[in-house]
Design a protein around this motif. Structure first.
Motif, PDB file in Angstrom:
ATOM      1  N   LYS A 155      -1.942  -4.742  16.275  1.00  0.00           N
ATOM      2  CA  LYS A 155      -0.490  -4.682  16.493  1.00  0.00           C
ATOM      3  C   LYS A 155       0.288  -5.135  15.268  1.00  0.00           C
ATOM      4  O   LYS A 155       1.474  -4.834  15.135  1.00  0.00           O
ATOM      5  CB  LYS A 155      -0.109  -5.525  17.706  1.00  0.00           C
ATOM      6  N   LYS A 156      -0.378  -5.850  14.352  1.00  0.00           N
ATOM      7  CA  LYS A 156       0.257  -6.320  13.118  1.00  0.00           C
ATOM      8  C   LYS A 156      -0.112  -5.443  11.924  1.00  0.00           C
ATOM      9  O   LYS A 156      -0.002  -5.859  10.774  1.00  0.00           O
ATOM     10  CB  LYS A 156      -0.162  -7.761  12.839  1.00  0.00           C
ATOM     11  N   ALA A 157      -0.532  -4.215  12.173  1.00  0.00           N
ATOM     12  CA  ALA A 157      -0.990  -3.304  11.116  1.00  0.00           C
ATOM     13  C   ALA A 157       0.118  -3.000  10.107  1.00  0.00           C
ATOM     14  O   ALA A 157       1.283  -2.890  10.469  1.00  0.00           O
ATOM     15  CB  ALA A 157      -1.506  -2.015  11.737  1.00  0.00           C
ATOM     16  N   LYS A 158      -0.315  -2.877   8.834  1.00  0.00           N
ATOM     17  CA  LYS A 158       0.616  -2.570   7.749  1.00  0.00           C
ATOM     18  C   LYS A 158      -0.024  -1.589   6.779  1.00  0.00           C
ATOM     19  O   LYS A 158      -1.243  -1.499   6.661  1.00  0.00           O
ATOM     20  CB  LYS A 158       1.004  -3.848   6.998  1.00  0.00           C
ATOM     21  N   CYS A 159       0.827  -0.872   6.060  1.00  0.00           N
ATOM     22  CA  CYS A 159       0.365   0.094   5.069  1.00  0.00           C
ATOM     23  C   CYS A 159       0.022  -0.596   3.753  1.00  0.00           C
ATOM     24  O   CYS A 159       0.695  -1.541   3.340  1.00  0.00           O
ATOM     25  CB  CYS A 159       1.458   1.126   4.790  1.00  0.00           C
ATOM     26  N   PHE A 160      -1.032  -0.103   3.108  1.00  0.00           N
ATOM     27  CA  PHE A 160      -1.413  -0.555   1.780  1.00  0.00           C
ATOM     28  C   PHE A 160      -1.956   0.640   1.028  1.00  0.00           C
ATOM     29  O   PHE A 160      -2.997   1.189   1.388  1.00  0.00           O
ATOM     30  CB  PHE A 160      -2.479  -1.661   1.848  1.00  0.00           C
ATOM     31  N   LYS A 161      -1.249   1.079   0.008  1.00  0.00           N
ATOM     32  CA  LYS A 161      -1.681   2.214  -0.821  1.00  0.00           C
ATOM     33  C   LYS A 161      -2.080   3.420   0.029  1.00  0.00           C
ATOM     34  O   LYS A 161      -3.180   3.927  -0.093  1.00  0.00           O
ATOM     35  CB  LYS A 161      -2.828   1.796  -1.737  1.00  0.00           C
ATOM     36  N   THR A 162      -1.228   3.857   0.885  1.00  0.00           N
ATOM     37  CA  THR A 162      -1.364   5.036   1.757  1.00  0.00           C
ATOM     38  C   THR A 162      -2.352   4.861   2.910  1.00  0.00           C
ATOM     39  O   THR A 162      -2.641   5.807   3.624  1.00  0.00           O
ATOM     40  CB  THR A 162      -1.759   6.330   0.991  1.00  0.00           C
ATOM     41  N   VAL A 163      -2.858   3.649   3.132  1.00  0.00           N
ATOM     42  CA  VAL A 163      -3.835   3.411   4.195  1.00  0.00           C
ATOM     43  C   VAL A 163      -3.270   2.403   5.196  1.00  0.00           C
ATOM     44  O   VAL A 163      -2.715   1.382   4.808  1.00  0.00           O
ATOM     45  CB  VAL A 163      -5.159   2.868   3.604  1.00  0.00           C
ATOM     46  N   CYS A 164      -3.422   2.692   6.488  1.00  0.00           N
ATOM     47  CA  CYS A 164      -2.988   1.783   7.547  1.00  0.00           C
ATOM     48  C   CYS A 164      -4.122   0.794   7.813  1.00  0.00           C
ATOM     49  O   CYS A 164      -5.221   1.180   8.217  1.00  0.00           O
ATOM     50  CB  CYS A 164      -2.657   2.579   8.804  1.00  0.00           C
ATOM     51  N   LEU A 165      -3.863  -0.487   7.553  1.00  0.00           N
ATOM     52  CA  LEU A 165      -4.865  -1.532   7.736  1.00  0.00           C
ATOM     53  C   LEU A 165      -4.432  -2.484   8.847  1.00  0.00           C
ATOM     54  O   LEU A 165      -3.240  -2.723   9.024  1.00  0.00           O
ATOM     55  CB  LEU A 165      -5.028  -2.345   6.447  1.00  0.00           C
TER      56      LEU A 165
END
Length: 147
Positions: free
Chosen positions: A125-135
């Motif tokens: 639920k706390k996912a964030k984008c990093f360099k075009t990838v959802c982590l």
């Protein structure tokens, strides 16, 4: 040495692959000031963080030392340590293989922007984008240093 395993925050000003350090995470005295941050002299010469003209998975050089630094690879024009590359590339390759219009959408988003994962745990639920990838939130924290 002072920069054996630098794990401070890493920020990227553009897609050139130049690594800038925020806070007070300077590895040694060889920095040059630039308008928006500090760059190492070698970065300007292209010796370190040299991913501008490379594809995902190509090797690159980090200024730090150690196994993870020795295994550094490019992802989206950014040089990541081996550990960070494994996290990002594993998730990124899977997301590209199983494309979804509802989940893991980070194309066109900035690092740190929220994204939606299929899983329902707290870290998902706390996912964030990093360099075009959802982590997941936990993985984003590991690769960005921003928890």
């Amino acid at each position: 040495e002072m920069y054996d395993d630098y794990s401070g925050s890493e920020m990227y000003d553009d897609n050139s692959g130049s690594e800038m350090y925020g806070d007070s995470g300077f590895a040694d005295g060889g920095q040059l000031g630039s308008g928006s941050g500090w760059l190492f002299e070698e970065d300007r010469a292209g010796k370190y963080n040299n991913c501008k003209d490379k594809t995902n998975g190509d090797s690159c050089m980090k200024r730090c030392e150690g196994a993870s630094c020795d295994n550094a690879k490019c992802w989206e024009k950014t040089c990541l340590t081996g550990r960070k590359y494994q996290i990002v590339s594993s998730a990124g390759k899977k997301q590209r293989r199983v494309a979804s219009t509802d989940y893991n959408i980070c194309t066109g988003k900035k690092n740190g922007d929220a994204c939606t994962k299929r899983c329902q745990s707290d870290t998902c639920k706390k996912a964030k984008c990093f360099k075009t990838v959802c982590l997941t939130g936990k993985k984003y924290c590991e690769v960005s240093g921003k928890c």
